[in-house]
Every structure is written in C-alpha cells, then in structure tokens.
Design an enzyme around this catalytic site. Sequence first.
Site, PDB file in Angstrom:
ATOM      1  N   MET B   1       0.782  -1.127  -0.088  1.00 41.80           N
ATOM      2  CA  MET B   1      -0.011   0.093   0.060  1.00 41.80           C
ATOM      3  C   MET B   1       0.827   1.134  -0.102  1.00 41.80           C
ATOM      4  O   MET B   1      -0.052   2.496   0.162  1.00 41.80           O
ATOM      5  CB  MET B   1      -1.021   0.055   1.307  1.00 41.80           C
ATOM      6  N   PRO B   2       2.183   0.908   0.211  1.00 42.31           N
ATOM      7  CA  PRO B   2       2.994   2.298   0.031  1.00 42.31           C
ATOM      8  C   PRO B   2       2.582   3.370  -0.911  1.00 42.31           C
ATOM      9  O   PRO B   2       2.466   2.780  -1.940  1.00 42.31           O
ATOM     10  CB  PRO B   2       4.313   1.945   0.008  1.00 42.31           C
ATOM     11  N   ILE B   3       2.961   4.572  -0.608  1.00 38.65           N
ATOM     12  CA  ILE B   3       3.056   5.501  -1.762  1.00 38.65           C
ATOM     13  C   ILE B   3       4.359   6.464  -1.752  1.00 38.65           C
ATOM     14  O   ILE B   3       4.695   6.829  -0.578  1.00 38.65           O
ATOM     15  CB  ILE B   3       1.845   6.831  -1.406  1.00 38.65           C
ATOM     16  N   HIS B  41       2.130   2.708  -5.215  1.00 34.10           N
ATOM     17  CA  HIS B  41       1.759   3.785  -6.102  1.00 34.10           C
ATOM     18  C   HIS B  41       3.218   4.719  -6.105  1.00 34.10           C
ATOM     19  O   HIS B  41       3.838   4.829  -4.780  1.00 34.10           O
ATOM     20  CB  HIS B  41       0.704   4.519  -5.631  1.00 34.10           C
TER      21      HIS B  41
END
Lengths: 72, 72, 72, 72, 72, 72
Positions: B1-3, B41
């Site tokens: 889920m990291p951005i 992302h």
Amino acid sequence: MPIVTIELTREGVTRQQKQELIKGATELISNVLNKDPGLTHVIIDEVDLDNWGVAGEQVSILRERGITADKK
Amino acid sequence: MPIVTIELTREGVTRQQKQELIKGATELISNVLNKDPGLTHVIIDEVDLDNWGVAGEQVSILRERGITADKK
Amino acid sequence: MPIVTIELTREGVTRQQKQELIKGATELISNVLNKDPGLTHVIIDEVDLDNWGVAGEQVSILRERGITADKK
Amino acid sequence: MPIVTIELTREGVTRQQKQELIKGATELISNVLNKDPGLTHVIIDEVDLDNWGVAGEQVSILRERGITADKK
Amino acid sequence: MPIVTIELTREGVTRQQKQELIKGATELISNVLNKDPGLTHVIIDEVDLDNWGVAGEQVSILRERGITADKK
Amino acid sequence: MPIVTIELTREGVTRQQKQELIKGATELISNVLNKDPGLTHVIIDEVDLDNWGVAGEQVSILRERGITADKK
C-alpha cells in the site's frame, strides 16, 4: 535540513516574488531554529484556480464574483 | 500500500527515466518491506526551476551560474 | 536535490529497514538521474492503521480480517 | 481548518467535476467532524500519466494497454 | 489562502519556536504576496530522526557521529 | 487510483469518524469520477495543535481563547 512547501493559487506570482519567498523562508528557518541555510529547501506549488476550493467553492468562481484573498 | 512521491526539478527527465524511477521505487519497497508490488504507487512531481530554492536561492539562478546537482 | 517521501502504514518497520529504504531510494535517484547523492533527501511517513483507508475500508479493519499488503 | 488534497491522474477531469469534488469533500468534513465549512480547503492535484506508477508500471503504459481505473 | 508546510527533524523544537515559525511564515506571505494573513495556514511536520535521510544516511546515525544541520 | 489526504487538527477524532471520512471520500471519488473504489486510498494526517497555525497564531493558543473551527 528543513523543507518548506508553499502552496498558493496560480495568480501571476512573479519570479522576483518567488525569490523573495525562497529567501524569506530560508532566513526564517535559519533565525528561529539556528539551521544552516545551505540545507534548507523551499518548494513553491502553484495551484490552478479551478483546482483549489474554500468553503465548498472553486476559487475560480470566487474570483469571478470579485472575492479575493488580498489584504484589505 | 505504500505511496512514494519523488519531487525533483523539471530539467528534462525523460519518459524512460520516469519509468525506471517507478520500477525501481516499487522494487525497493517490495524488497525491503516484503510488500505486494501491485499495491505500491509512485508519483513524480516535477517542479519548475523558479519554484525550487536551496540555500535561499532559486534553482533557476543557480543553474544560470553553472551550479548543478549532478554527480561530479 | 530530489526529495523522496515514502508513506506507509505503521506496522513495525525497523530502524534497519528504514535505513535500507533511505539508501536504496538515494541510489535509485543517483543512478537514474545522475544526481549527486549528497543532495537527496528521503522522508518516511508512517501512518497509523486507523488513519489509512483503501477501497473505502480502514486498514486496521482489513488487518483484523486477515487482509495484508504482503507479497504472496 | 481541515485541508483535503486529492491527487489523481490528469485524464480530462472537467471544471464541473472539480467543483463537485470540492463541494463533496467540504460537506463530508462538515458532516463527520462538525467543522465550519468556511474553513475547509480542498486542493486537486492532477498528475500526468507518465508521472504516476502503480505496480511498477507507468499509468500511461497501462492506459495504452487498455487498463483503466474506471468502475466496471 | 496559501498553505505553508514546514518539514523538519524532531529535535526539541519548542512551542515558542513553532509560534515564531507560524508568525514569520504568515507575515512573509502577507508581505510578498499582499495576502490577507487571516487566510494563511502553516503546518509544522516533525519527522523522527530515524525517518529522515540525507546523502543516503539516516539522520539519527549522522547525529550519533556528531554531524548536525546547525549553523556554524 | 486517486489518493485523498485529509489534514486536520488532532482533537479527538474517533476511529468511527475516521472510517466515515474514508468511506465518504472513497464514495465521492467513485461517484464524481466513476473510479473503481478499490483503487482509492485515503490518508488522514492528524496535526498537533501546537503545529498548526492560522492567521499567524498557533491553534493551541486559539483554542485556549475559546476560538474553535466548529460549526456555529
């Protein structure tokens, strides 16, 4: 090492004004926090008037109505 | 889920280089944190040279003086 | 001069993993863009599981259901 | 006082859609948190397709392959 | 309407220093851009030393080696 | 693919309110832009009252004076 980000509406801010913001923000950090100004970054992010809203209204519409954020 | 957000000066970064940044950052997150790469992302934010300052100076002025951020 | 911000959920990332992210991101920028690594900043922003949502659901609730972002 | 930032790919979002996002986000904050809507800011940040990646791929390449983020 | 975000390392910045940063940044925007100070927001984001890196190194490690960002 | 970031003051927002913000922001994006809600991320960033300023004043001081951002 601080990073200062200034988000504002894209309304004709000049290159000279940007330089004053960069210089002023860097001096502020240096004066208040005693930081080496060589390590401070300033980023100015200009946002289109259609892409900023306040009080639920697009700023472009507020400007069409004559409402500004200028000092009185 | 990291951005992952990469802010850099707008100085001719190519589409291919952007793809390498996206691929590399996603792999880095996947390798170090064991995250599903499908959920990572990457956003690249190119900033005009007049809008970035370091050491109290606009980068556009530094570049005019021949000062770059390139590797020596 | 680039600035890399990595937002991820606060789920026990170790100091060593953070250092690997910092080193890896700096090398990526240096390799792809030929930038002096001395000028690259990396900021890791850990977000509480109650404060991150995906697909309309809090990650803390997804985790309670056994749904992770780990590699399969 | 809240500030809502919406990052999305630059793919033809209309002025009217932006106004709906601004109005909707402001009402959401007002309803859930009981905040004076006059103090809420919304900023929409449109990102070029070459500058956004997911799963290690540029969105511009995903779109060329016919992969979208639209509802099915 | 501008929003100023100041990211800095969490190293004992006092409440008084934060107030000076808020006051100084608001005055800077007001003076340079002629903006109503009542509409300017300032957000200070303190980042743990393990979560900030420069030149590929965690700031917490740099500090252990006696390397600071203070003015000489 | 949109990412919504909500910055607000840390003043007792409950887990349930955060879930309502996440759900509401995701639905807003889905409704206005026809985006697959599964791809929307929402991040809530709570800021200490000493670290947010408006009109040149720390919010913690404004609160001590009884000034809130609540709806009248």
